[in-house]
Design a protein around this motif. Structure first.
Motif, PDB file in Angstrom:
ATOM      1  N   VAL A 136       0.887  -1.545   0.054  1.00  0.00           N
ATOM      2  CA  VAL A 136       0.489   0.177  -0.090  1.00  0.00           C
ATOM      3  C   VAL A 136       0.843   1.519   0.014  1.00  0.00           C
ATOM      4  N   ALA A 137       1.824   0.999   0.666  1.00  0.00           N
ATOM      5  CA  ALA A 137       3.280   2.400   0.491  1.00  0.00           C
ATOM      6  C   ALA A 137       3.312   2.898  -0.742  1.00  0.00           C
ATOM      7  N   VAL A 138       3.675   1.721  -1.615  1.00  0.00           N
ATOM      8  CA  VAL A 138       3.649   2.297  -2.852  1.00  0.00           C
ATOM      9  C   VAL A 138       2.771   3.266  -3.438  1.00  0.00           C
ATOM     10  N   ARG A 139       1.352   3.450  -3.259  1.00  0.00           N
ATOM     11  CA  ARG A 139       0.549   4.391  -3.643  1.00  0.00           C
ATOM     12  C   ARG A 139       0.011   4.751  -2.904  1.00  0.00           C
ATOM     13  N   ARG A 140       0.003   5.565  -1.588  1.00  0.00           N
ATOM     14  CA  ARG A 140      -0.389   5.782  -0.286  1.00  0.00           C
ATOM     15  C   ARG A 140      -1.786   6.498  -0.891  1.00  0.00           C
ATOM     16  N   ASP A 141      -1.584   7.705  -2.184  1.00  0.00           N
ATOM     17  CA  ASP A 141      -2.710   8.208  -1.943  1.00  0.00           C
ATOM     18  C   ASP A 141      -4.041   7.580  -3.567  1.00  0.00           C
ATOM     19  N   LEU A 142      -3.847   6.455  -4.097  1.00  0.00           N
ATOM     20  CA  LEU A 142      -4.524   5.568  -4.626  1.00  0.00           C
ATOM     21  C   LEU A 142      -5.219   4.661  -3.334  1.00  0.00           C
ATOM     22  N   ALA A 143      -4.872   3.787  -2.644  1.00  0.00           N
ATOM     23  CA  ALA A 143      -5.322   3.540  -1.712  1.00  0.00           C
ATOM     24  C   ALA A 143      -6.490   3.005  -1.435  1.00  0.00           C
ATOM     25  N   GLY A 144      -7.097   4.350  -0.800  1.00  0.00           N
ATOM     26  CA  GLY A 144      -8.402   4.205  -0.316  1.00  0.00           C
ATOM     27  C   GLY A 144      -9.330   4.691  -1.338  1.00  0.00           C
ATOM     28  N   TYR A 145      -8.961   5.169  -2.648  1.00  0.00           N
ATOM     29  CA  TYR A 145      -9.849   5.466  -3.507  1.00  0.00           C
ATOM     30  C   TYR A 145      -9.881   3.740  -3.866  1.00  0.00           C
ATOM     31  N   LEU A 146      -8.775   3.145  -3.821  1.00  0.00           N
ATOM     32  CA  LEU A 146      -8.665   1.774  -4.768  1.00  0.00           C
ATOM     33  C   LEU A 146     -10.068   0.662  -3.998  1.00  0.00           C
ATOM     34  N   GLY A 147      -9.413   0.367  -2.781  1.00  0.00           N
ATOM     35  CA  GLY A 147     -10.338   0.026  -1.645  1.00  0.00           C
ATOM     36  C   GLY A 147     -11.696  -0.165  -1.715  1.00  0.00           C
ATOM     37  N   PHE A 148     -12.270   2.119  -1.585  1.00  0.00           N
ATOM     38  CA  PHE A 148     -13.783   2.269  -1.954  1.00  0.00           C
ATOM     39  C   PHE A 148     -14.287   1.973  -3.293  1.00  0.00           C
ATOM     40  N   ALA A 149     -12.946   1.665  -4.660  1.00  0.00           N
ATOM     41  CA  ALA A 149     -13.878   1.154  -5.746  1.00  0.00           C
ATOM     42  C   ALA A 149     -14.024  -0.342  -5.302  1.00  0.00           C
ATOM     43  N   LEU A 150     -13.104  -0.809  -5.251  1.00  0.00           N
ATOM     44  CA  LEU A 150     -13.144  -2.380  -4.745  1.00  0.00           C
ATOM     45  C   LEU A 150     -14.433  -2.842  -4.087  1.00  0.00           C
ATOM     46  N   LEU A 151     -14.920  -2.384  -3.005  1.00  0.00           N
ATOM     47  CA  LEU A 151     -16.061  -2.124  -2.295  1.00  0.00           C
ATOM     48  C   LEU A 151     -16.919  -1.495  -2.589  1.00  0.00           C
ATOM     49  N   GLY A 152     -17.197  -0.431  -3.571  1.00  0.00           N
ATOM     50  CA  GLY A 152     -18.215  -0.302  -4.502  1.00  0.00           C
ATOM     51  C   GLY A 152     -18.561  -1.261  -5.715  1.00  0.00           C
ATOM     52  N   VAL A 153     -17.933  -1.455  -6.433  1.00  0.00           N
ATOM     53  CA  VAL A 153     -17.916  -3.201  -7.564  1.00  0.00           C
ATOM     54  C   VAL A 153     -18.912  -4.390  -6.170  1.00  0.00           C
ATOM     55  N   VAL A 154     -17.817  -4.500  -5.158  1.00  0.00           N
ATOM     56  CA  VAL A 154     -18.900  -5.638  -4.783  1.00  0.00           C
ATOM     57  C   VAL A 154     -20.087  -5.677  -4.134  1.00  0.00           C
ATOM     58  N   VAL A 155     -20.440  -4.196  -4.222  1.00  0.00           N
ATOM     59  CA  VAL A 155     -22.603  -3.895  -3.444  1.00  0.00           C
ATOM     60  C   VAL A 155     -22.834  -3.373  -4.934  1.00  0.00           C
ATOM     61  N   ILE A 156     -22.130  -3.418  -5.958  1.00  0.00           N
ATOM     62  CA  ILE A 156     -23.433  -3.923  -6.766  1.00  0.00           C
ATOM     63  C   ILE A 156     -23.498  -4.526  -7.354  1.00  0.00           C
ATOM     64  N   SER A 157     -22.716  -5.559  -7.569  1.00  0.00           N
ATOM     65  CA  SER A 157     -22.383  -6.802  -7.998  1.00  0.00           C
ATOM     66  C   SER A 157     -23.842  -7.780  -6.018  1.00  0.00           C
ATOM     67  N   ALA A 158     -24.072  -7.680  -5.222  1.00  0.00           N
ATOM     68  CA  ALA A 158     -24.241  -8.210  -4.773  1.00  0.00           C
ATOM     69  C   ALA A 158     -25.874  -7.679  -4.506  1.00  0.00           C
ATOM     70  N   THR A 159     -26.559  -6.301  -5.074  1.00  0.00           N
ATOM     71  CA  THR A 159     -27.411  -5.726  -5.376  1.00  0.00           C
ATOM     72  C   THR A 159     -28.020  -6.471  -6.150  1.00  0.00           C
ATOM     73  N   GLY A 160     -27.182  -6.472  -7.584  1.00  0.00           N
ATOM     74  CA  GLY A 160     -27.743  -6.813  -8.390  1.00  0.00           C
ATOM     75  C   GLY A 160     -27.917  -8.402  -8.704  1.00  0.00           C
ATOM     76  N   GLY A 161     -27.715  -9.243  -7.898  1.00  0.00           N
ATOM     77  CA  GLY A 161     -28.187 -10.401  -6.957  1.00  0.00           C
ATOM     78  C   GLY A 161     -29.620 -11.187  -6.609  1.00  0.00           C
ATOM     79  N   VAL A 162     -29.608 -10.065  -6.182  1.00  0.00           N
ATOM     80  CA  VAL A 162     -30.843  -9.519  -5.519  1.00  0.00           C
ATOM     81  C   VAL A 162     -31.819  -9.052  -6.485  1.00  0.00           C
ATOM     82  N   THR A 163     -31.703  -7.830  -7.390  1.00  0.00           N
ATOM     83  CA  THR A 163     -32.677  -7.275  -8.533  1.00  0.00           C
ATOM     84  C   THR A 163     -32.901  -8.524  -9.261  1.00  0.00           C
ATOM     85  N   ALA A 164     -31.523  -9.523  -9.981  1.00  0.00           N
ATOM     86  CA  ALA A 164     -31.734 -10.859 -10.965  1.00  0.00           C
ATOM     87  C   ALA A 164     -32.779 -11.754 -10.164  1.00  0.00           C
ATOM     88  N   LEU A 165     -32.531 -11.533  -9.001  1.00  0.00           N
ATOM     89  CA  LEU A 165     -33.900 -12.919  -8.511  1.00  0.00           C
ATOM     90  C   LEU A 165     -34.805 -12.441  -8.401  1.00  0.00           C
TER      91      LEU A 165
END
Length: 340
Positions: free
Chosen positions: A192-221
């Motif tokens: 993480v120390a390689v790009r501390r400026d990116l780490a927080g945004y990247l983590g939020f984006a990863l979490l965001g894609v998980v949330v998108i897919s989780a809600t998408g699974g409920v919608t698909a059901l």
């Protein structure tokens, strides 16, 4: 592994006595090690692809209502290892179980291979352990769904909860396999120390894609169990008096997808387009492209009434977006070998 150690020992001894001979030993040892690692890397990538295919096929089982094709029986199919009789639902569900078993065996093989090849302390070992743990939990979640009969036409709250749980587990599994394949391809460690400026945004984006897919699974059901005849009917069910709570949850996914998807695209553009590494730049453009395509596929799903083939396309693109984001993070946070 032992042969590699012997080669290195030979290089060390020869280097003290015969420098030219040491150079030859070193080149031969490197060639041998690269060949071994190449086979592991290839198998790791194939394992990742197979697991993505199994995930998409699992969505086909849900979309066709075939989850109860083998009855409330697991891991057997209606109490039999190989069913004596087949109908369409049983063929679909049984095929899914066979392919899932193959994928699980491949994960076990590649995980053991990594643990026997790499020394303690290498990050790939963590990826191997996580892959093994989450392929087991993936199987257990599937078993619970079948044994509790939260499949086919079941519209219980328990199944609604298990859908995002299953998807989150799947994404962690795919992410672990992706990093395993990445490191097996002789990539450097991630810090993480390689790009501390990116780490927080990247983590939020990863979490965001998980949330998108989780809600998408409920919608698909919801779309599978309570299909709407038109967009107007779907909206009225979502905001008005609906026959089931699932239909009211449908409206969440599009909103979440637009907001978090736009953030993910912005993050990739801001931190990736002008990155130092070409691979990072390419991954950023892939992420941006996948986000844009997903917007159009999502709208097409709504307009066309969520046909099965388009649902599977939507899920496949979601899996590819997740993997591209994982690789983008790995490339961006990769520690330079010279500073390792």
């Amino acid at each position: 592994v032992e042969v590699n150690r012997q080669w290195r020992r030979g290089c060390l001894v020869a280097g003290r006595v015969y420098p030219r001979l040491a150079t030859g030993y070193s080149r031969l040892a490197t060639r041998y090690a690269v060949g071994t690692m190449s086979r592991l890397a290839r198998f790791a990538w194939v394992t990742l692809v197979v697991n993505v295919a199994v995930v998409v096929y699992g969505a086909y089982v849900r979309a066709t209502g075939s989850g109860a094709g083998c009855g409330p029986s697991w891991p057997t199919c209606d109490g039999q290892i190989i069913p004596a009789e087949f109908d369409s639902a049983r063929v679909i569900e049984f095929t899914h179980r066979v392919t899932s078993g193959i994928a699980a065996v491949m994960v076990a093989v590649v995980a053991i291979w990594v643990l026997r090849t790499f020394a303690k302390g290498h990050q790939i070992r963590t990826a191997a352990w996580l892959s093994g743990i989450f392929i087991i939990s993936e199987s257990l979640v599937g078993a619970v769904l079948v044994l509790a009969e939260w499949v086919a036409d079941d519209a219980s709250a328990a199944r609604t909860v298990m859908v995002p749980v299953h998807l989150v587990n799947t994404f962690v599994l795919l992410g672990s396999l992706a990093m395993l394949a990445w490191w097996a391809s002789d990539r450097g460690p991630v810090r993480v120390a390689v790009r501390r400026d990116l780490a927080g945004y990247l983590g939020f984006a990863l979490l965001g894609v998980v949330v998108i897919s989780a809600t998408g699974g409920v919608t698909a059901l919801a779309d599978t169990l309570f299909p709407s005849d038109s967009i107007a009917d779907g909206l009225s069910e979502a905001v008005g008096d609906a026959e089931h709570f699932l239909t009211r949850l449908r409206v969440i996914h599009p909103v979440v997808a637009v907001v978090l998807g736009a953030f993910t695209g912005w993050m990739a553009w801001t931190f990736g387009v002008d990155a130092d590494k070409r691979v990072t730049q390419r991954l950023a453009m892939i992420i941006i492209g996948l986000v844009a395509v997903q917007f159009f596929v999502g709208m097409a799903n709504i307009v066309l009434g969520t046909p099965v083939w388009l649902q599977l396309t939507h899920l496949t693109l979601a899996d590819l977006l997740w993997l591209a984001l994982v690789f983008f993070g790995a490339s961006s946070l990769e520690l330079d070998r010279t500073s390792a």
